[in-house]
Scaffold this motif. Structure first.
Motif, PDB file in Angstrom:
ATOM      1  N   THR A 114       0.855  -1.196   0.000  1.00  0.00           N
ATOM      2  CA  THR A 114       0.000   0.000   0.000  1.00  0.00           C
ATOM      3  C   THR A 114       0.888   1.242   0.000  1.00  0.00           C
ATOM      4  O   THR A 114       1.809   1.344   0.799  1.00  0.00           O
ATOM      5  N   ASN A 141      -3.959   8.371  -1.752  1.00  0.00           N
ATOM      6  CA  ASN A 141      -3.681   6.943  -1.858  1.00  0.00           C
ATOM      7  C   ASN A 141      -3.378   6.602  -3.312  1.00  0.00           C
ATOM      8  O   ASN A 141      -4.179   6.857  -4.207  1.00  0.00           O
ATOM      9  N   TRP A 176      -2.080   3.310  -4.540  1.00  0.00           N
ATOM     10  CA  TRP A 176      -2.683   1.977  -4.686  1.00  0.00           C
ATOM     11  C   TRP A 176      -2.624   1.278  -3.333  1.00  0.00           C
ATOM     12  O   TRP A 176      -1.876   1.671  -2.445  1.00  0.00           O
ATOM     13  N   GLN A 177      -3.442   0.240  -3.182  1.00  0.00           N
ATOM     14  CA  GLN A 177      -3.564  -0.375  -1.863  1.00  0.00           C
ATOM     15  C   GLN A 177      -3.667  -1.898  -1.978  1.00  0.00           C
ATOM     16  O   GLN A 177      -4.237  -2.430  -2.925  1.00  0.00           O
ATOM     17  N   ASP A 178      -3.067  -2.573  -1.011  1.00  0.00           N
ATOM     18  CA  ASP A 178      -3.153  -4.019  -0.850  1.00  0.00           C
ATOM     19  C   ASP A 178      -2.824  -4.774  -2.146  1.00  0.00           C
ATOM     20  O   ASP A 178      -3.558  -5.672  -2.560  1.00  0.00           O
ATOM     21  N   VAL A 179      -1.721  -4.404  -2.769  1.00  0.00           N
ATOM     22  CA  VAL A 179      -1.302  -5.045  -4.018  1.00  0.00           C
ATOM     23  C   VAL A 179      -0.490  -6.300  -3.697  1.00  0.00           C
ATOM     24  O   VAL A 179       0.516  -6.238  -2.983  1.00  0.00           O
ATOM     25  N   THR A 183      -1.925   6.097 -12.539  1.00  0.00           N
ATOM     26  CA  THR A 183      -2.346   5.009 -11.650  1.00  0.00           C
ATOM     27  C   THR A 183      -1.192   4.441 -10.838  1.00  0.00           C
ATOM     28  O   THR A 183      -1.355   3.435 -10.147  1.00  0.00           O
ATOM     29  N   PHE A 231      -3.435  -1.709 -13.299  1.00  0.00           N
ATOM     30  CA  PHE A 231      -3.841  -0.856 -12.186  1.00  0.00           C
ATOM     31  C   PHE A 231      -5.011   0.027 -12.624  1.00  0.00           C
ATOM     32  O   PHE A 231      -5.031   0.549 -13.735  1.00  0.00           O
ATOM     33  N   ARG A 279      -8.114   2.720 -10.370  1.00  0.00           N
ATOM     34  CA  ARG A 279      -8.821   3.124  -9.149  1.00  0.00           C
ATOM     35  C   ARG A 279      -8.101   2.640  -7.891  1.00  0.00           C
ATOM     36  O   ARG A 279      -8.698   2.057  -6.987  1.00  0.00           O
ATOM     37  N   ARG A 280      -6.818   2.858  -7.845  1.00  0.00           N
ATOM     38  CA  ARG A 280      -6.004   2.571  -6.662  1.00  0.00           C
ATOM     39  C   ARG A 280      -5.955   1.090  -6.300  1.00  0.00           C
ATOM     40  O   ARG A 280      -5.674   0.722  -5.167  1.00  0.00           O
ATOM     41  N   ASN A 281      -6.250   0.249  -7.279  1.00  0.00           N
ATOM     42  CA  ASN A 281      -6.213  -1.184  -7.032  1.00  0.00           C
ATOM     43  C   ASN A 281      -5.557  -1.915  -8.204  1.00  0.00           C
ATOM     44  O   ASN A 281      -5.547  -1.412  -9.335  1.00  0.00           O
TER      45      ASN A 281
END
Length: 337
Positions: free
Chosen positions: A11, A18, A20-23, A41, A214, A216-218
């Motif tokens: 993250t 933020n 990106w998170q929990d990659v 992104t 990637f 939307r931050r995911n």
């Protein structure tokens, strides 16, 4: 052979933003992977996090047991030597010749004699097709040549992991096609783990063993190339088709009302049926087969039951066609029709 890179729960934020998170994903050893995604992104940020140049707030990047996020600085520094990084703009020193640019990491990080440095540098220059240009300054050559010089510099320390940040930016379609073949040939020669960040759909379709995206931050998806190329995720289909209709907007993601209106107007004109998957590039004649191909086949067939039906069918079809091609006997010399 290249080294596996395991990313766990990564993250990254800059202040309140933020990225990106929990990659979580694994770059398989020796295989070529591509990361896609709209501009902004965090793809370049992801590359810099893998090599330990940026520190995510949470998660781990494990390489040979070393955590590039939370490990000891001494271990991170030593592990960083396993990487070769090709920057988006080549990042060459304007006052140095191509030879000196490419020799720079050897002079900075090793105690090799100049005769040995010259041998290594000239080998890499030949590998990327720049023989005869080694005495030129970066300002005296084309953008495509600067890209190849940057790639040669990334290779002089014999990296086991090669990261390429938008290697196609600023290149015309013909030079991009040459670059795509060069990346495949490079993997055949050195069997390094490779991750390429790109917006180019031709590179994405023809070069990688694995693909991710990637948005939307995911991390939307990461896995064998067939998973993304057959995906029915709206953001994936929009990106691969280069359409305006879909979740990706000019400046940010679109709102629900805009998406609903687009879906009503575009549904009638959308083609049905499975998407055609372009065959992956093979090494140029005279080069050895890519060792990664055999390893990937075993790995992908072992996970086949866990993949979406469309991806599974595409993989089975690819391997069936390859088996049929191998079964056809080669024509005898001088044989007639």
């Amino acid at each position: 052979m290249g080294i596996e890179v395991a990313v766990e729960g990564l993250t990254m934020s800059f202040g309140r933003q933020n990225i990106w998170q929990d990659v979580s994903l694994t770059l398989p050893a020796g295989e070529v992977s591509v990361m896609l995604g709209p501009s902004g992104t965090g793809k370049t940020v992801f590359l810099k996090s893998l090599i330990g140049l940026l520190k995510p707030q949470r998660g781990r990047v494990l390489i040979n047991g070393v955590d590039m996020v939370g490990g000891r600085e001494r271990d991170i520094y030593e592990t960083r030597k396993l990487f070769g990084l090709m920057f988006q703009d080549g990042a060459l020193f304007g006052s140095m010749t191509l030879f000196d640019n490419i020799a720079f990491p050897l002079r900075e990080h090793t105690r090799k004699r100049e005769s040995e440095i010259r041998r290594i540098v000239m080998e890499r220059i030949e590998l990327v097709g720049l023989l005869g240009a080694e005495g030129k300054l970066p300002g005296e050559i084309s953008g495509g040549m600067r890209k190849r010089a940057g790639l040669a510099r990334a290779l002089v320390l014999d990296p086991q992991i090669v990261l390429c940040d938008e290697p196609d930016s600023g290149l015309d379609p013909v030079r991009t096609a040459y670059l795509s073949q060069l990346l495949i040939d490079l993997n055949a020669r050195i069997d390094a783990t490779m991750l390429i960040v790109t917006h180019n759909l031709d590179i994405a379709a023809t070069v990688p063993d694995n693909m991710g995206m990637f948005f939307r931050r995911n991390l939307v998806t990461f896995g064998p190339r067939e998973v993304l190329l057959t995906s029915d995720e709206p953001v994936v289909t929009q990106f691969l088709a280069g359409r305006r209709e879909g979740p990706i907007g000019m400046s940010e993601e679109k709102d629900a009302a805009a998406l609903a209106a687009e879906a009503d107007s575009a549904a009638a004109g959308r083609p049905d049926g499975p998407r055609v998957i372009v065959p992956q590039l093979e090494p140029s004649p005279g080069l050895p087969p890519r060792a990664a191909v055999v390893r990937r086949r075993e790995r992908v067939l072992g996970m086949l039951d866990t993949l979406p039906p469309a991806a599974r069918a595409a993989i089975e079809d690819t391997y069936a066609r390859q088996a049929a091609a191998r079964a056809v006997p080669a024509p005898s010399p001088g044989g007639g029709a």
